[in-house]
Design a protein around this motif. Structure first.
Motif, PDB file in Angstrom:
ATOM      1  N   GLY A 350      82.517  12.837  16.228  1.00 23.52           N
ATOM      2  CA  GLY A 350      83.506  11.678  16.979  1.00 23.52           C
ATOM      3  C   GLY A 350      84.575  10.915  15.784  1.00 23.52           C
ATOM      4  N   PHE A 351      85.049  10.192  15.674  1.00 27.35           N
ATOM      5  CA  PHE A 351      86.153   9.960  15.057  1.00 27.35           C
ATOM      6  C   PHE A 351      86.296   9.129  14.230  1.00 27.35           C
ATOM      7  CE2 PHE A 351      88.224  12.059  19.131  1.00 27.35           C
ATOM      8  CZ  PHE A 351      87.755  13.636  18.522  1.00 27.35           C
ATOM      9  N   PRO A 352      86.801   8.360  13.695  1.00 25.76           N
ATOM     10  CA  PRO A 352      86.887   7.160  12.730  1.00 25.76           C
ATOM     11  C   PRO A 352      87.232   6.023  13.606  1.00 25.76           C
ATOM     12  CG  PRO A 352      88.637   8.659  11.309  1.00 25.76           C
ATOM     13  CD  PRO A 352      88.248   9.142  12.470  1.00 25.76           C
ATOM     14  N   HIS A 361      95.192  14.529  22.108  1.00 18.48           N
ATOM     15  CA  HIS A 361      95.184  14.409  20.760  1.00 18.48           C
ATOM     16  C   HIS A 361      95.203  13.891  20.330  1.00 18.48           C
ATOM     17  CE1 HIS A 361      97.889  18.457  21.837  1.00 18.48           C
ATOM     18  NE2 HIS A 361      97.698  18.289  20.879  1.00 18.48           N
ATOM     19  N   ILE A 362      94.749  13.485  18.418  1.00 20.89           N
ATOM     20  CA  ILE A 362      94.821  12.750  17.687  1.00 20.89           C
ATOM     21  C   ILE A 362      95.359  12.433  16.814  1.00 20.89           C
ATOM     22  CG2 ILE A 362      92.410  12.094  18.466  1.00 20.89           C
ATOM     23  CD1 ILE A 362      92.375  13.297  15.281  1.00 20.89           C
ATOM     24  N   VAL A 363      95.024  11.601  16.100  1.00 16.08           N
ATOM     25  CA  VAL A 363      96.068  11.569  14.589  1.00 16.08           C
ATOM     26  C   VAL A 363      95.143  10.796  13.944  1.00 16.08           C
ATOM     27  CG1 VAL A 363      98.203  10.265  13.236  1.00 16.08           C
ATOM     28  CG2 VAL A 363      98.397  10.525  15.790  1.00 16.08           C
ATOM     29  N   MET A 364      95.713  11.989  12.670  1.00 16.28           N
ATOM     30  CA  MET A 364      94.263  11.999  11.700  1.00 16.28           C
ATOM     31  C   MET A 364      94.803  10.475  11.114  1.00 16.28           C
ATOM     32  SD  MET A 364      92.241  14.182  11.611  1.00 16.28           S
ATOM     33  CE  MET A 364      91.702  14.390   9.933  1.00 16.28           C
ATOM     34  N   PRO A 365      93.675   9.386  10.583  1.00 16.89           N
ATOM     35  CA  PRO A 365      93.830   8.230   9.785  1.00 16.89           C
ATOM     36  C   PRO A 365      93.869   8.806   8.121  1.00 16.89           C
ATOM     37  CG  PRO A 365      91.317   8.619  10.621  1.00 16.89           C
ATOM     38  CD  PRO A 365      92.380  10.006  11.215  1.00 16.89           C
ATOM     39  N   GLU A 366      95.479   7.775   7.233  1.00 16.54           N
ATOM     40  CA  GLU A 366      94.860   8.179   6.662  1.00 16.54           C
ATOM     41  C   GLU A 366      94.102   7.951   5.289  1.00 16.54           C
ATOM     42  OE1 GLU A 366      97.990   9.821   4.903  1.00 16.54           O
ATOM     43  OE2 GLU A 366      98.214  10.323   7.231  1.00 16.54           O
ATOM     44  N   LEU A 367      92.862   8.047   5.360  1.00 14.49           N
ATOM     45  CA  LEU A 367      92.191   7.893   4.571  1.00 14.49           C
ATOM     46  C   LEU A 367      91.287   9.012   3.713  1.00 14.49           C
ATOM     47  CD1 LEU A 367      89.640   6.675   7.185  1.00 14.49           C
ATOM     48  CD2 LEU A 367      90.576   5.145   5.958  1.00 14.49           C
ATOM     49  N   LYS A 375      84.758   5.342  10.127  1.00 14.48           N
ATOM     50  CA  LYS A 375      83.448   5.344  10.575  1.00 14.48           C
ATOM     51  C   LYS A 375      82.249   4.653  11.387  1.00 14.48           C
ATOM     52  CE  LYS A 375      81.739   8.793  14.361  1.00 14.48           C
ATOM     53  NZ  LYS A 375      80.753   7.900  15.093  1.00 14.48           N
ATOM     54  N   SER A 376      82.302   3.435  10.814  1.00 18.48           N
ATOM     55  CA  SER A 376      81.682   1.922  10.943  1.00 18.48           C
ATOM     56  C   SER A 376      79.939   2.679  11.180  1.00 18.48           C
ATOM     57  CB  SER A 376      81.525   1.197  11.405  1.00 18.48           C
ATOM     58  OG  SER A 376      81.755   1.202  13.001  1.00 18.48           O
ATOM     59  N   ASP A 377      79.610   3.546  12.258  1.00 22.18           N
ATOM     60  CA  ASP A 377      78.032   3.885  12.125  1.00 22.18           C
ATOM     61  C   ASP A 377      77.454   4.742  11.654  1.00 22.18           C
ATOM     62  OD1 ASP A 377      79.983   5.737  13.140  1.00 22.18           O
ATOM     63  OD2 ASP A 377      78.442   5.745  15.668  1.00 22.18           O
ATOM     64  N   LEU A 378      78.780   5.867  11.291  1.00 24.81           N
ATOM     65  CA  LEU A 378      78.158   7.082  10.008  1.00 24.81           C
ATOM     66  C   LEU A 378      78.126   6.730   8.884  1.00 24.81           C
ATOM     67  CD1 LEU A 378      77.319   9.795  10.081  1.00 24.81           C
ATOM     68  CD2 LEU A 378      80.132  10.120  10.807  1.00 24.81           C
ATOM     69  N   ILE A 379      79.142   5.775   8.530  1.00 20.04           N
ATOM     70  CA  ILE A 379      79.277   5.139   7.041  1.00 20.04           C
ATOM     71  C   ILE A 379      77.980   4.165   6.559  1.00 20.04           C
ATOM     72  CG2 ILE A 379      80.111   3.273   7.136  1.00 20.04           C
ATOM     73  CD1 ILE A 379      80.438   5.971   3.918  1.00 20.04           C
ATOM     74  N   LYS A 380      77.436   4.245   7.465  1.00 19.38           N
ATOM     75  CA  LYS A 380      76.322   3.092   7.182  1.00 19.38           C
ATOM     76  C   LYS A 380      75.330   4.189   7.001  1.00 19.38           C
ATOM     77  CE  LYS A 380      73.440  -1.045   9.236  1.00 19.38           C
ATOM     78  NZ  LYS A 380      72.240  -0.010   9.377  1.00 19.38           N
ATOM     79  N   VAL A 381      75.365   4.827   7.682  1.00 15.62           N
ATOM     80  CA  VAL A 381      74.025   5.555   7.621  1.00 15.62           C
ATOM     81  C   VAL A 381      73.530   6.321   6.561  1.00 15.62           C
ATOM     82  CG1 VAL A 381      72.959   7.872   8.273  1.00 15.62           C
ATOM     83  CG2 VAL A 381      73.103   5.505  10.084  1.00 15.62           C
ATOM     84  N   MET A 382      75.098   7.175   5.977  1.00 13.60           N
ATOM     85  CA  MET A 382      75.321   7.407   4.694  1.00 13.60           C
ATOM     86  C   MET A 382      75.082   6.767   3.452  1.00 13.60           C
ATOM     87  SD  MET A 382      78.596   9.746   6.246  1.00 13.60           S
ATOM     88  CE  MET A 382      78.306  11.278   6.549  1.00 13.60           C
ATOM     89  N   ARG A 383      75.864   5.706   3.519  1.00 13.47           N
ATOM     90  CA  ARG A 383      75.783   4.307   2.449  1.00 13.47           C
ATOM     91  C   ARG A 383      73.999   4.314   2.387  1.00 13.47           C
ATOM     92  NH1 ARG A 383      80.870   1.401   3.260  1.00 13.47           N
ATOM     93  NH2 ARG A 383      82.592   2.387   1.935  1.00 13.47           N
ATOM     94  N   GLU A 384      73.801   4.248   2.906  1.00  6.56           N
ATOM     95  CA  GLU A 384      72.164   3.894   2.887  1.00  6.56           C
ATOM     96  C   GLU A 384      71.626   5.695   2.081  1.00  6.56           C
ATOM     97  OE1 GLU A 384      70.443   3.556   6.526  1.00  6.56           O
ATOM     98  OE2 GLU A 384      71.094   1.462   7.232  1.00  6.56           O
ATOM     99  N   LEU A 385      72.039   6.019   2.665  1.00  4.79           N
ATOM    100  CA  LEU A 385      71.479   7.355   1.587  1.00  4.79           C
ATOM    101  C   LEU A 385      72.064   7.954   0.406  1.00  4.79           C
ATOM    102  CD1 LEU A 385      70.263  10.449   1.929  1.00  4.79           C
ATOM    103  CD2 LEU A 385      71.996  11.469   2.825  1.00  4.79           C
TER     104      LEU A 385
END
Length: 387
Positions: A350-352, A361-367, A375-385
């Motif tokens: 999925g996407f941010p 189509h989607i438009v890429m965010p400037e991150l 992507k809040s659910d994903l970055i939570k898991v990543m930061r825990e790692l």
């Protein structure tokens, strides 16, 4: 500037779904963090990555082989000429030290997973979205608008035609105009009924692609080709074994509409053999190489060079995997789009959170980086790692 740690954890992405070849009830993925000593906006820069669905986690290879090569290398050997950022191609060479040619299989997945995290860190250190960094690197203009299609239509217990139609309708309601379903996990007559049901549901609002996941022998692939050519399909995907180039070339004699394959080829050499011997047609067919399964973006750039030598446009590439790394490559290097899993393999696909699908189509965010932080659910898991 140092890489001070490389962390891997094998995570479950289990699901009761199945395609024509495998079920996902025990599927795993490797989540990795490449931790640097660089600080941006008061935060330590950490690059993240994971491997695509369909291949299991690579913890053993990452922890016992590739991680150590990165951490034991002289820090300067990991940097660009200016010494102000990481250099993914140099780090790739270090990871592949003492590796024989060939044998791409699982090794390519382990390296591709780490390569994703390395590019994420590199773009964050540069303070740029990865797609813009890639475009600048190749001297081209990035296009943040990317075509995406919704992949689903899996088999699972109790899923009838009504449920299949409801699923496909949900993708249209979310802005997709191309949807994909699995075939080959049932009889040809049942699959025909499933296709008829989906086409009745989507009408002229969307196009349908079908995916056999490499299940068919030549006889069955031809039988399906004769059935499928009655329908206006977006493509007929991965018909037989990915290395059976003769089968792929023969099917082209029976199926003149677009075909797609490549997600289970793991190197630029594999891509070259497909184009040499697989009967793929650059005016209509699609190539689905997935950087996260095939040694990463460093190798994907070599693959694009192979395509150019054979007269193929990067726009014929629509990668497998449904992850943000391929989205960045698509936007930065001019690919034709990317797969998307709106409901499956979460939180990795999925996407941010701010991104919406409009007219397919989607438009890429400037991150900065790949964009996992959006992507809040994903970055939570990543930061825990990383912590």
């Amino acid at each position: 500037m140092h890489i001070i740690d490389v962390v891997e954890k094998t995570k479950p992405i289990a699901s009761p779904i199945r395609n024509a070849y495998i079920d996902f009830s025990k599927m795993t993925t490797s989540l990795v963090a490449v931790v640097t000593d660089v600080v941006r906006d008061g935060q330590r820069v950490v690059g993240y990555g994971f491997n695509s669905n369909g291949r299991y986690g690579q913890g053993g290879l990452i922890r016992e082989r590739f991680r150590n090569r990165i951490l034991e290398a002289p820090p300067a050997a990991l940097l660009n000429e200016a010494g102000d950022n990481l250099e993914p191609s140099r780090i790739w060479d270090i990871m592949m030290t003492n590796e024989k040619p060939g044998g791409h299989g699982e090794r390519s997945v382990a390296v591709g997973t780490l390569d994703m995290a390395i590019w994420d860190a590199t773009a964050k250190i540069a303070g740029k979205p990865l797609f813009r960094l890639l475009a600048e690197m190749k001297g081209r203009k990035a296009n943040p608008r990317v075509f995406v299609y919704a992949a689903g239509g899996y088999y699972y217990p109790g899923k009838d035609l009504t449920a299949l139609r409801t699923e496909m309708r949900s993708y249209l309601n979310r802005g997709y105009n191309v949807v994909k379903m699995k075939i080959g996990g049932a009889s040809i007559d049942e699959d025909r009924r499933r296709i008829d049901a989906v086409l009745a549901e989507i009408g002229d609002e969307a196009r349908l692609a079908v995916d056999a996941n490499g299940r068919f022998d030549l006889e069955t692939g031809i039988a399906y080709a004769k059935m499928l050519r009655e329908y206006p399909l977006f493509w007929y995907e991965e018909i037989g074994d990915p290395l059976d180039y003769a089968l792929q070339a023969t099917i082209a004699e029976f199926y003149s509409a677009p075909m797609a394959t490549g997600e289970n080829l793991f190197s630029h050499q594999d891509a070259r053999n497909l184009l040499r011997y697989g009967g793929m047609r650059p005016d209509r067919d699609y190539l689905q190489f997935d950087c996260a399964l095939s040694y990463g973006c460093v190798e994907y750039l070599r693959t694009l060079d192979v395509l150019a030598a054979f007269g193929w446009s990067p726009s014929r590439c629509i990668p497998h995997g449904g992850h943000q790394m391929s989205l960045n490559i698509a936007a930065g290097l001019g690919l034709g789009g990317n797969e998307s899993y709106p409901d499956l393999f979460q939180p990795y696909g999925g996407f941010p959170d701010s991104v919406r699908v409009e007219e397919g189509h989607i438009v890429m965010p400037e991150l900065p980086g790949i964009g996992f932080e959006g992507k809040s659910d994903l970055i939570k898991v990543m930061r825990e790692l990383a912590e």
